[in-house]
Design an enzyme around this catalytic site. Structure first.
Site, PDB file in Angstrom:
ATOM      1  N   SER A 131      43.539  29.895 -20.820  1.00  0.00           N
ATOM      2  CA  SER A 131      42.811  29.548 -22.040  1.00  0.00           C
ATOM      3  C   SER A 131      42.100  28.210 -21.902  1.00  0.00           C
ATOM      4  O   SER A 131      42.546  27.333 -21.148  1.00  0.00           O
ATOM      5  CB  SER A 131      43.826  29.459 -23.185  1.00  0.00           C
ATOM      6  OG  SER A 131      43.295  28.758 -24.287  1.00  0.00           O
ATOM      7  N   TYR A 157      51.147  24.975 -25.758  1.00  0.00           N
ATOM      8  CA  TYR A 157      50.478  26.217 -25.359  1.00  0.00           C
ATOM      9  C   TYR A 157      49.574  25.957 -24.146  1.00  0.00           C
ATOM     10  O   TYR A 157      49.615  26.692 -23.155  1.00  0.00           O
ATOM     11  CB  TYR A 157      49.652  26.726 -26.536  1.00  0.00           C
ATOM     12  CG  TYR A 157      48.801  27.943 -26.255  1.00  0.00           C
ATOM     13  CD1 TYR A 157      49.370  29.215 -26.219  1.00  0.00           C
ATOM     14  CD2 TYR A 157      47.428  27.829 -26.056  1.00  0.00           C
ATOM     15  CE1 TYR A 157      48.579  30.338 -25.981  1.00  0.00           C
ATOM     16  CE2 TYR A 157      46.639  28.944 -25.819  1.00  0.00           C
ATOM     17  CZ  TYR A 157      47.215  30.193 -25.783  1.00  0.00           C
ATOM     18  OH  TYR A 157      46.437  31.291 -25.552  1.00  0.00           O
ATOM     19  N   LYS A 200      50.065  27.525 -20.429  1.00  0.00           N
ATOM     20  CA  LYS A 200      49.012  28.315 -19.788  1.00  0.00           C
ATOM     21  C   LYS A 200      48.652  27.697 -18.436  1.00  0.00           C
ATOM     22  O   LYS A 200      48.448  28.407 -17.450  1.00  0.00           O
ATOM     23  CB  LYS A 200      47.773  28.385 -20.696  1.00  0.00           C
ATOM     24  CG  LYS A 200      47.912  29.359 -21.856  1.00  0.00           C
ATOM     25  CD  LYS A 200      47.955  30.800 -21.371  1.00  0.00           C
ATOM     26  CE  LYS A 200      48.020  31.816 -22.499  1.00  0.00           C
ATOM     27  NZ  LYS A 200      48.239  33.190 -21.989  1.00  0.00           N
TER      28      LYS A 200
END
Lengths: 339, 339
Positions: B130, B158, B162
């Site tokens: 991402s 997050y 990732k």
């Protein structure tokens, strides 16, 4: 102040412990200096006698993962203010045994950070990363000079695991679970003692063995670039990482420690200047394709801008590094090298 | 050819599954195209009826970590040639619940890669990373334009998870355990359906809700930059990642997918042009400090050089993206927006 060193019986851990004992006190995060009252050395091996004899030193002997699973409080006691996390499986081992590397480097680092998070107070964690996070390949060449914001492209499992450790340390820090410091160590030379499983081990052996009067292998060509740091400057950088205020330190990404940009050929020439032709002739230049392949991916030139801002500069020259080694390790120097 | 999609009942997973069914065959790594004979959709939820009705589709319903622990062969069957790993806890969830993110993103990705490694044949694994790996802060500003070799500095758990997933995918690939492909998704808009826990969810809701005739929140200022991609182009990029030969793909570091550089204000203006003043007036600009804080760290401008080399270009304009959404989701469009 209670300080924990994982890998505390290893070469750098021992050197760090001795430096802290000599320093007597430490000031962290802008607080007034505090006396170092206890040093916990966590390692599979016992630390050397001089450290064991010091009343401030506690040896915590065992496998780091096992210790953390059984009693995290033994590894990170509730009163420990700083954790220097140096314990790791080395590059050669991790390349030969993928699972060992994942367990010793990734799992252990994560478990250590979780143990810190579980405490009531927030310790400073200095994570010893490595220039092995940088990997040079034909399809993705590194820039000629590595800076602090150069994208790491690790080409060894060791480098990947160290880089993941940096990410975890950064995020545990950002979340306020720890005060995190990522510091990338350069190739340390001259290490005393025996060769280890690191692919970089020969960068010390090619100097140390000849100085002891025996052949020392340099399995890479003379023009191989290397970003070196003496043991003394490396330990100084690790301590500075703990001491620096958040403002001095800057972002949570890793700080590259300063490095002397040299080559194996220049290192051999320095050895000849310091210890004579006969000693330098003990370097065995037989190539080793496996080692060459790993070392060829490492960068040789570092512009350690953030380290400079912290007052950390590279060694001036390798001749001085060799002379320091000889002075510090008189028992390991053969008669022929004493000229 | 058997293909696995984790998160296969999610919005992108479903869209990818439908695109693959429509495509009928896939050529990977320079091999001749092979008919897609089976699609395993791994997810906590069941996929929609149209997919379930397709004889090629198998739903594997359960928690990814639990499934991998109990029977990795159900998740990555021995004949699966491609694994699209889309399953993840989203950014808002991971920021609110650190352990959930570590488990759903880091642990599950590692376990999935280990399941692939345990097989006799080497699957292609496309890891959906991402743009959240990029984090902008005052102390470490991002460059004005993000390139493929820009250093990620994630400022959310997050983003960290990732980025760690990218590292693991790269190293499992380098070791030959998988054929690994890291691809970074941009902010996908317009997503149909309901809001999710992603901090970026409003980038779809601010368009989708007004088009349905109800207020839609945009909790950030009108000049907020955003790097957008339509669902269609996003899925195209994910499929291209699997198809590209190693030479086309290049290094193991992640490829940034192309993005349309726009702002929330421009998005609102596009909505007004396409669906009228009354619809655009349904955007609720009440600020939300928590969302603003996360979104302010994301980059708005991407130079997706490697993606261009793979033939992947950004959406031409957001007006077209809105029109495509209206055409594809007729049931979700209110009368007022049909002018």
């Amino acid at each position: 102040m209670h300080i924990v060193i994982t890998g505390g019986a290893g070469f750098l851990g021992v050197r760090l412990a001795r430096a802290l004992i000599e320093k007597k006190s430490l000031a962290i995060a802008g607080a007034p200096a505090e006396a170092i009252t206890r040093l916990s050395l966590v390692d599979r091996a016992e630390p050397p006698a001089d450290l064991l004899a010091d009343s401030r030193v506690t040896a915590v002997v065992g496998d780091l993962n096992a210790l953390l699973a059984q009693s995290p409080e033994r590894v990170v006691p509730s009163d420990a203010k700083i954790v220097f996390h140096l314990a790791a499986a080395v590059s050669g081992e991790c390349e030969a045994d993928f699972d060992l590397g994942m367990h010793s480097n990734l799992d252990a680092t994560r478990a250590l950070l979780e143990a810190c998070r579980a405490r009531k107070t927030v310790p400073t964690v200095v994570f010893a990363s490595s220039l092995a996070v940088f990997g040079h390949s034909e399809e993705q060449p590194l820039p000629a000079v590595i800076e602090d914001n150069t994208l790491p492209t690790p080409l060894t499992s060791y480098g990947i695991q160290k880089f993941i450790g940096e990410q975890l340390t950064a995020d545990f820090g950002r979340k306020g679970f720890i005060r995190g410091r990522n510091v990338r160590l350069m190739t340390v030379s001259v290490r005393p003692g025996k060769p280890n499983g690191a692919a970089s081990s020969f960068f010390s052996g090619m100097i140390r063995e000849p100085l002891a009067g025996v052949p020392g292998a340099c399995p890479v060509p003379r023009d191989t670039p290397v970003a070196l740091s003496s043991p003394g400057l490396t330990v100084r950088g690790i301590i500075r990482a703990a001491e620096a205020t958040d403002a001095e330190w800057g972002p949570r990404t890793a700080v590259n420690l300063p490095a002397l940009a040299t080559t194996t050929g220049e290192m051999a020439a320095a050895l000849e200047r310091v210890a004579g032709k006969a000693v330098a002739a003990l370097i065995d230049w037989t190539p080793d394709a496996r080692i060459q392949k790993i070392v060829a991916t490492w960068p040789g030139r570092i512009d350690a801008q953030r380290a400079r801002g912290l007052g950390l500069l590279p060694d001036a020259d390798f001749d001085t590094v060799i002379r320091d080694y000889i002075r510090e390790n008189p028992h390991a120097i053969a008669e022929v090298a004493r000229t």
